[in-house]
Design an enzyme around this catalytic site. Structure first.
Site, short mmCIF file in Angstrom:
data_model
loop_
_atom_site.label_atom_id
_atom_site.label_comp_id
_atom_site.label_asym_id
_atom_site.label_seq_id
_atom_site.Cartn_x
_atom_site.Cartn_y
_atom_site.Cartn_z
N HIS A 98 0.83 -1.20 0.00
CA HIS A 98 0.00 0.00 0.00
C HIS A 98 0.87 1.25 0.00
O HIS A 98 1.95 1.27 0.59
CB HIS A 98 -0.89 0.03 1.24
N GLU A 116 -1.81 -0.38 8.18
CA GLU A 116 -2.79 -1.25 8.79
C GLU A 116 -2.12 -2.14 9.83
O GLU A 116 -0.89 -2.09 10.02
CB GLU A 116 -3.48 -2.12 7.73
N HIS A 173 3.10 -7.62 1.75
CA HIS A 173 2.45 -8.49 2.71
C HIS A 173 1.34 -9.29 2.06
O HIS A 173 0.87 -8.95 0.97
CB HIS A 173 1.85 -7.66 3.86
N ARG A 193 -1.35 -4.65 -6.29
CA ARG A 193 -1.19 -6.10 -6.33
C ARG A 193 0.13 -6.47 -7.01
O ARG A 193 0.39 -6.04 -8.14
CB ARG A 193 -2.39 -6.73 -7.04
#
Length: 320
Positions: A98, A116, A173, A193
């Protein structure tokens, strides 16, 4: 009008890697056997949760944020800052990364970046997740990606129920098969992605990859974040503080009796993961059960939770 907990109705997202554990574990009415995500507390336009009951019943969280900012302590953000999810990884998720706020603002139309964290609710024996990589330079990262050298590139970490992982923007991740996770994140749906195991969808198409953007934003070399949970014992509960980071703080409450606390944050998000009990404030009692998600608003003050339950609590921080 006195303050009440703001209980929310989740929104469910079907995913190619999803399953049925959200129904089996929490009793949710999921849309299909490929339900991957419960958006439990969300004001993001891709999935808004709705107030379930009380004086604001029927309002979306986004509406409540816009119309009653006082309930959120006038937190300095142009949008509700956090998003709480439960993820059922019935199959491996795509390997992804991200962006941070600055990159997302420039390249994703003003979207937030995405830092996150994960609390592992459950996982199968021997489960792992992907956290980080072994490339030393951006050039090496690109070369290994383009050559498909995933086993050499990706760092796999064994996991157990109760583990916690902090995943800052820029961290490659992926959750892997057989993992059930509560995720606390910035309110963003931007994902680059990197690798999707060459899977195809129901129309036989591979999902889009975003290698150039992923390489732009990936932290190279990978840096582990030193997370040292702080455990505090209180009458009736053990409170574990996992992180107080740039964007959010996260705690676990293991309640065994009567736990008295005070809501002194701009607002507090609470998710009940196990057990049941009740929340009591000023003589009012609210039943709590596994799968409930609610917000304790600003100036909620002192309250007591009675019962035997486990909860994850989170709150916003002001960011960088």
């Amino acid at each position: 009008m006195d303050l009440e907990p703001i209980f929310l109705t989740p929104v469910f997202q079907e995913r190619i890697w999803g399953g049925t554990k959200l129904a089996e574990r929490f009793g949710y009415d999921i849309p299909s056997s490929q339900t991957g995500e419960c958006w439990a507390v969300s004001a993001h336009p891709h999935g808004q949760t709705v107030v379930a009951r009380g004086p604001f019943a029927g309002m979306t969280l986004g509406q409540l944020w816009e119309e009653r900012r006082d309930l959120f302590g006038h937190f300095p953000s142009d949008r509700f800052p956090l998003l709480t999810k439960i993820l059922d990884a019935n199959a491996d998720l795509s390997v992804q990364v991200h962006p941070d706020d600055e990159y997302a603002k420039t390249h994703e139309g003003g979207e937030l970046g995405k830092t996150e964290c994960w609390y592992i609710i459950d996982c199968k024996p021997g489960a792992k997740l992907i956290y980080g990589h072994y490339a030393e330079t951006k050039g090496e990262l690109r070369a290994m990606m383009e050559a498909g050298e995933w086993d050499r590139l990706l760092r796999k970490v064994p996991i157990r129920p109760g583990d916690f992982f902090y995943v800052p923007s820029g961290t490659i991740h992926a959750l892997c098969e057989g993992t059930l996770v509560l995720e606390t994140q910035q309110s963003s749906d931007t994902t680059y992605r990197v690798y999707d195991y060459d899977r195809v969808d129901s129309q036989g198409r591979r999902r889009e990859l975003h290698l150039d953007k992923a390489i732009d934003v990936t932290t190279v070399p990978h840096r582990d974040i030193d997370i040292r949970p702080h455990v505090a014992e209180f009458p009736g509960a053990t409170v574990t503080t996992f992180v107080e980071g740039d964007y959010f703080g996260v705690q676990k409450w293991d309640v065994r009796g009567a736990f008295e606390s005070e809501q002194a944050k701009p607002f507090l998000i609470v998710s009940i993961l196990e057990g049941e009990g009740e929340l009591v404030r000023k003589g009012q009692t609210y039943l709590l059960r596994r799968g409930d998600h609610f917000i304790l608003p600003h100036q909620f003050g002192r309250f007591t939770i009675r019962g035997s339950l486990q909860a994850i609590a989170s709150w916003p921080r002001k960011g960088k």
